[in-house]
Design a protein around this motif. Structure first.
Motif, short mmCIF file in Angstrom:
data_model
loop_
_atom_site.label_atom_id
_atom_site.label_comp_id
_atom_site.label_asym_id
_atom_site.label_seq_id
_atom_site.Cartn_x
_atom_site.Cartn_y
_atom_site.Cartn_z
N GLY A 169 0.82 -1.21 0.00
CA GLY A 169 0.00 0.00 0.00
C GLY A 169 0.85 1.25 0.00
N ALA A 170 1.91 1.26 0.82
CA ALA A 170 2.81 2.41 0.88
C ALA A 170 3.52 2.61 -0.46
CB ALA A 170 3.84 2.23 2.00
N ASP B 196 2.42 1.69 -3.41
CA ASP B 196 1.44 2.20 -4.38
C ASP B 196 1.22 3.70 -4.18
OD1 ASP B 196 1.18 -0.32 -5.40
OD2 ASP B 196 -0.69 -0.79 -4.33
N THR B 197 1.15 4.13 -2.93
CA THR B 197 0.97 5.55 -2.63
C THR B 197 2.14 6.37 -3.16
OG1 THR B 197 -0.33 5.07 -0.65
CG2 THR B 197 0.69 7.24 -0.79
N GLU B 198 3.36 5.84 -2.96
CA GLU B 198 4.55 6.54 -3.45
C GLU B 198 4.56 6.63 -4.97
OE1 GLU B 198 7.77 4.35 -1.81
OE2 GLU B 198 7.34 4.96 0.26
N VAL C 188 1.92 6.73 -6.92
CA VAL C 188 0.91 7.72 -7.29
C VAL C 188 1.47 9.13 -7.08
CG1 VAL C 188 -1.34 8.68 -6.69
CG2 VAL C 188 -1.05 6.22 -6.85
N GLN C 189 2.14 9.34 -5.95
CA GLN C 189 2.73 10.65 -5.66
C GLN C 189 3.75 11.03 -6.73
OE1 GLN C 189 4.37 10.77 -1.72
NE2 GLN C 189 2.38 10.63 -0.71
N GLN D 117 -5.14 12.79 -4.54
CA GLN D 117 -4.22 11.88 -3.88
C GLN D 117 -4.51 11.76 -2.38
OE1 GLN D 117 -1.10 11.87 -1.93
NE2 GLN D 117 -0.90 9.73 -2.45
N ARG D 118 -5.09 12.83 -1.80
CA ARG D 118 -5.49 12.83 -0.38
C ARG D 118 -4.37 12.37 0.55
NH1 ARG D 118 -10.90 13.62 0.01
NH2 ARG D 118 -12.17 13.28 -1.85
N SER D 119 -3.23 13.02 0.44
CA SER D 119 -2.08 12.64 1.27
C SER D 119 -1.80 13.72 2.30
CB SER D 119 -0.85 12.44 0.37
OG SER D 119 0.31 12.28 1.14
N ASP E 296 1.22 13.99 3.38
CA ASP E 296 2.65 14.17 3.19
C ASP E 296 2.97 15.66 3.08
OD1 ASP E 296 5.34 12.70 2.17
OD2 ASP E 296 5.02 14.54 1.03
#
Length: 201
Positions: A3-4, A6-8, A10-11, A127-129, A131
């Motif tokens: 999951g992490a 995939d998030t990276e 996308v970012q 993206q709703r992050s 970060d």
């Protein structure tokens, strides 16, 4: 971990897209600003150029340790503050030497830039992050979108009044918005640096 990861990914994709769009705006607004003798357009061009550089820094920070992310965000904030000072100096120079901005060119380019910045903002918000670098990217897009609206109004006033002061005023306001964004980003980076980093599994 998946999951992490995939998030990276996308970012990274989002940052590359907004980087490319801001680089195009830097060139387009820069050429248009010179052609239209517009302080506001040139300020917006330099703003987008600094944004593109910061997006590159943020892209390189994705997936790295928290210290990398906070340093990238701090670099973003400092670059915005430097940009705001340069724009203020340019506005002062134009006030002293005189300028003849072209209203219609300002308005057309402001609308084009607003559409592109809105696309960037929607991509980043999707993206709703939480970060710190993605929050900095959102701040940049919001600042740019607000600046585009100001340039649109300034272009109309330049045409209506046949005077240059609306262009110079918006150039200064763009610098003020950038300065506030830079301070906000530095504050967020300071807050993030105090938070405990997630342990590596």
């Amino acid at each position: 971990m998946s999951g992490a990861h995939d998030t990276e990914q996308v970012q990274r994709r989002i940052l590359l897209v907004v980087l490319a769009l801001n680089a195009l705006l830097f060139v387009g607004l820069g050429v248009g600003g010179l052609a239209a003798d517009s302080s506001a357009l040139l300020a917006n061009a330099v703003d987008n150029g600094s944004d593109a550089a910061v997006y590159l820094i943020s892209f390189l920070a994705v997936g790295r340790a928290l210290i990398w992310k906070t340093r990238a965000a701090q670099a973003s904030g400092v670059m915005l503050l430097i940009f705001s000072v340069l724009v203020l100096l340019d506005a002062l120079r134009r006030t002293l030497t005189g300028t003849e901005p072209v209203g219609p060119t300002m308005m057309v380019l402001a609308v084009v830039a607003a559409v592109i910045n809105l696309i960037c903002l929607l991509l980043i918000r999707r993206q709703r992050s939480g970060d710190v670098n993605m929050k900095a990217a959102e701040t940049f897009s919001l600042n740019d979108f607000a600046s585009n609206g100001g340039i649109l109004v300034a272009g109309g006033l330049v045409m209506w009044l046949n005077q240059s002061w609306p262009d110079l005023l918006v150039g200064v306001l763009v610098a003020a918005i950038a300065a506030k964004g830079g301070i906000d980003i530095l504050r967020d980076a300071r807050t993030a640096s105090r938070e405990p980093e997630d342990p590596i599994p």
